[in-house]
Design a protein around this motif. Structure first.
Motif, short mmCIF file in Angstrom:
data_model
loop_
_atom_site.label_atom_id
_atom_site.label_comp_id
_atom_site.label_asym_id
_atom_site.label_seq_id
_atom_site.Cartn_x
_atom_site.Cartn_y
_atom_site.Cartn_z
N LYS A 3 0.83 -1.19 0.00
CA LYS A 3 0.00 0.00 0.00
C LYS A 3 0.88 1.25 0.00
O LYS A 3 1.85 1.35 0.74
CB LYS A 3 -0.90 -0.01 1.24
N LEU A 4 0.51 2.22 -0.83
CA LEU A 4 1.23 3.49 -0.87
C LEU A 4 0.78 4.35 0.29
O LEU A 4 -0.42 4.63 0.45
CB LEU A 4 0.95 4.21 -2.20
N GLU A 5 1.71 4.75 1.15
CA GLU A 5 1.38 5.65 2.25
C GLU A 5 1.52 7.10 1.77
O GLU A 5 2.52 7.46 1.16
CB GLU A 5 2.27 5.40 3.46
N ARG A 6 0.52 7.89 2.09
CA ARG A 6 0.51 9.29 1.67
C ARG A 6 0.49 10.18 2.91
O ARG A 6 -0.41 10.08 3.74
CB ARG A 6 -0.69 9.56 0.76
N ALA A 269 -5.13 25.11 2.13
CA ALA A 269 -6.10 24.72 3.17
C ALA A 269 -7.48 25.28 2.86
O ALA A 269 -8.49 24.59 3.05
CB ALA A 269 -5.61 25.21 4.53
N GLY A 270 -7.52 26.51 2.37
CA GLY A 270 -8.81 27.09 2.00
C GLY A 270 -9.48 26.32 0.87
O GLY A 270 -10.70 26.06 0.92
N ARG A 271 -8.69 25.94 -0.14
CA ARG A 271 -9.25 25.17 -1.26
C ARG A 271 -9.73 23.81 -0.79
O ARG A 271 -10.81 23.34 -1.18
CB ARG A 271 -8.22 25.00 -2.37
N LEU A 272 -8.92 23.17 0.03
CA LEU A 272 -9.28 21.84 0.52
C LEU A 272 -10.57 21.90 1.33
O LEU A 272 -11.49 21.08 1.12
CB LEU A 272 -8.15 21.28 1.38
N ALA A 273 -10.69 22.86 2.22
CA ALA A 273 -11.89 22.98 3.06
C ALA A 273 -13.12 23.26 2.21
O ALA A 273 -14.19 22.66 2.42
CB ALA A 273 -11.69 24.07 4.09
N SER A 274 -12.98 24.15 1.25
CA SER A 274 -14.13 24.50 0.39
C SER A 274 -14.60 23.30 -0.41
O SER A 274 -15.81 23.04 -0.52
CB SER A 274 -13.75 25.65 -0.55
N THR A 330 0.30 19.87 -3.34
CA THR A 330 -0.04 20.09 -4.74
C THR A 330 -1.55 20.02 -4.97
O THR A 330 -2.29 19.42 -4.17
CB THR A 330 0.62 19.02 -5.63
N ASP A 331 -1.98 20.59 -6.07
CA ASP A 331 -3.39 20.48 -6.45
C ASP A 331 -3.77 19.02 -6.68
O ASP A 331 -4.90 18.61 -6.39
CB ASP A 331 -3.68 21.31 -7.71
N GLN A 332 -2.84 18.25 -7.21
CA GLN A 332 -3.12 16.83 -7.45
C GLN A 332 -3.39 16.10 -6.14
O GLN A 332 -4.30 15.26 -6.05
CB GLN A 332 -1.95 16.17 -8.18
N ALA A 333 -2.60 16.42 -5.10
CA ALA A 333 -2.83 15.78 -3.79
C ALA A 333 -4.20 16.16 -3.24
O ALA A 333 -4.91 15.31 -2.67
CB ALA A 333 -1.73 16.19 -2.81
N ILE A 334 -4.59 17.42 -3.40
CA ILE A 334 -5.91 17.85 -2.96
C ILE A 334 -6.99 17.11 -3.74
O ILE A 334 -7.96 16.60 -3.17
CB ILE A 334 -6.06 19.38 -3.10
N ASP A 336 -6.79 14.20 -5.12
CA ASP A 336 -6.81 12.79 -4.72
C ASP A 336 -7.50 12.61 -3.38
O ASP A 336 -8.31 11.67 -3.20
CB ASP A 336 -5.38 12.24 -4.65
N LEU A 337 -7.18 13.48 -2.42
CA LEU A 337 -7.79 13.34 -1.10
C LEU A 337 -9.29 13.62 -1.16
O LEU A 337 -10.09 12.88 -0.56
CB LEU A 337 -7.13 14.29 -0.10
N VAL A 338 -9.69 14.66 -1.87
CA VAL A 338 -11.12 14.97 -1.99
C VAL A 338 -11.86 13.81 -2.64
O VAL A 338 -12.94 13.40 -2.18
CB VAL A 338 -11.34 16.28 -2.77
N ARG A 339 -11.29 13.25 -3.70
CA ARG A 339 -11.92 12.10 -4.37
C ARG A 339 -12.13 10.95 -3.39
O ARG A 339 -13.22 10.36 -3.31
CB ARG A 339 -11.04 11.64 -5.52
N ASP A 340 -11.09 10.64 -2.60
CA ASP A 340 -11.21 9.52 -1.67
C ASP A 340 -12.14 9.85 -0.50
O ASP A 340 -12.83 8.97 0.01
CB ASP A 340 -9.82 9.12 -1.15
N MET A 341 -12.16 11.11 -0.07
CA MET A 341 -13.09 11.52 0.98
C MET A 341 -14.54 11.36 0.49
O MET A 341 -15.40 10.87 1.22
CB MET A 341 -12.84 12.98 1.37
N VAL A 342 -14.79 11.80 -0.72
CA VAL A 342 -16.14 11.68 -1.29
C VAL A 342 -16.54 10.21 -1.36
O VAL A 342 -17.66 9.83 -0.97
CB VAL A 342 -16.20 12.34 -2.69
#
Length: 350
Positions: A3-6, A269-274, A330-334, A336-342
């Motif tokens: 498993k890839l740890e992020r 952080a603002g983009r991630l939260a929004s 990075t925007d890519q990390a955001i 990826d995280l948002v996709r997995d959160m959803v």
């Protein structure tokens, strides 16, 4: 398959060294020069910090934030003194008793306060509850800027805390591990939230903002720095090759890079939260004023995300977790995280 740890959002300590600091470190690694803070880089750093804060001050590089806080507080407190701080302050929760150890017995007095900021009414109450010579004598108030909950003290709040402290003949210590994020968020001059309002000593963090190591202890009350060099040496914090702490700092403080790095982290952080609120219906628990996002998550969602490789920490019991954005996120990390959160929230709600 492993498993890839992020770790992108686990902490702002997980990011690497910013390119400018790396280049400065490489440039300093040429030839020989004086050791033990007698080098040209450390001398220039003293002057550069004074320029940025627009006042004369005394500056000492140490290896990390715990050393900065502990030694700074030890410089202003005797063993029979106490330090008022927020109950979630780093000096209270994450420094292994270092402020008390290095002060020779000084006592931390944790108090409450909304959004990670000390409540001055609580501070007054805890001072009133001390029993004269039978208790530790309150000597300092420590405020964290930005706070451990990702909020910022506004100038009037700092001024009120400093006035309160000085009326009690106490000093003001500022844990500025994320001071850069606070300045970038408040869009103010550094002097406007430090010495101009009564802050006596600032521990300025660089490790979370693009450096490998080396936080700064900055005494605005220069008399408080008397013999601090001996204290730093005895505490194992006098680097023999100090140039390798100071040179990257000079790069970070050039052309407002320290504020650009911090501003990038804050914006992330603002983009991630929004996006999490809009796409996953996850609303931040605390205001987004620096580079931290706090979310209330149930165990099933956390387990799902961890199974996908995401590393992050529970910060407040029972269910509040912290996501930190570094200068390098990075925007890519955001994405990826948002996709997995959803996906994780969708699975749990189905």
């Amino acid at each position: 398959m492993q498993k890839l740890e992020r770790h992108e959002f686990a902490s702002d300590n997980t990011a690497g060294i910013c390119p400018e600091a790396w280049a400065a470190l490489e440039a300093a690694n040429k030839g020989e020069c004086a050791s033990y803070a007698e080098d040209p880089w450390t001398n220039r750093l003293q002057h550069r910090v004074a320029e940025i804060f627009e006042t004369e001050c005394t500056v000492y590089p140490v290896f990390n934030g715990t050393a900065a806080n502990a030694l700074a507080l030890a410089a202003i407190c005797r063993p029979f003194h106490s330090i008022i701080c927020h109950e979630l302050a780093h000096i209270q929760t994450d420094e292994c008793g270092a402020p008390e150890f290095f002060s020779g017995g000084g006592k931390l007095l944790p108090i409450s306060g909304a959004n990670g900021k000390i409540d001055l009414a609580d501070a007054a109450a805890i001072i009133a509850s001390q029993h004269g010579v039978h208790s530790h004598k309150p000597r300092a108030i420590s405020i964290t800027q930005a706070t451990e909950l990702g909020t910022t003290y506004k100038p009037d709040e700092i001024g009120a805390a400093a006035q309160f402290a000085h009326r009690q003949e106490m000093f003001v210590h500022m844990d500025g591990a994320r001071f850069s994020n606070a300045v970038a968020s408040l869009k103010c001059a550094p002097r406007g939230i430090t010495w101009e309002l009564g802050v006596d000593v600032l521990c300025l963090g660089g490790t979370k903002n693009g450096l490998a190591a080396g936080d700064l202890v900055i005494f605005f009350r220069r008399d408080l720095a008397n013999e601090f060099d001996y204290r730093a040496k005895q505490g194992g914090q006098l680097a023999s090759k100090t140039r390798f702490l100071s040179a990257p700092w000079l790069a970070l403080l050039a052309d407002d890079l320290w504020l650009k790095n911090a501003g990038r982290a804050n914006a992330a952080a603002g983009r991630l939260a929004s996006r999490l609120e809009a796409e996953a219906n996850l609303r931040p628990v605390f205001p987004i004023e620096a580079n931290a996002v706090f979310l209330r998550l149930n165990n099933a969602i956390v387990t799902d995300l961890q199974s996908r490789g995401w590393q992050f920490y529970k910060f407040v019991e029972p269910d509040i977790y912290r996501l930190m954005c570094s200068w390098a996120v990075t925007d890519q990390a955001i994405d990826d995280l948002v996709r997995d959160m959803v996906e994780a929230t969708r699975v749990q709600s189905s």
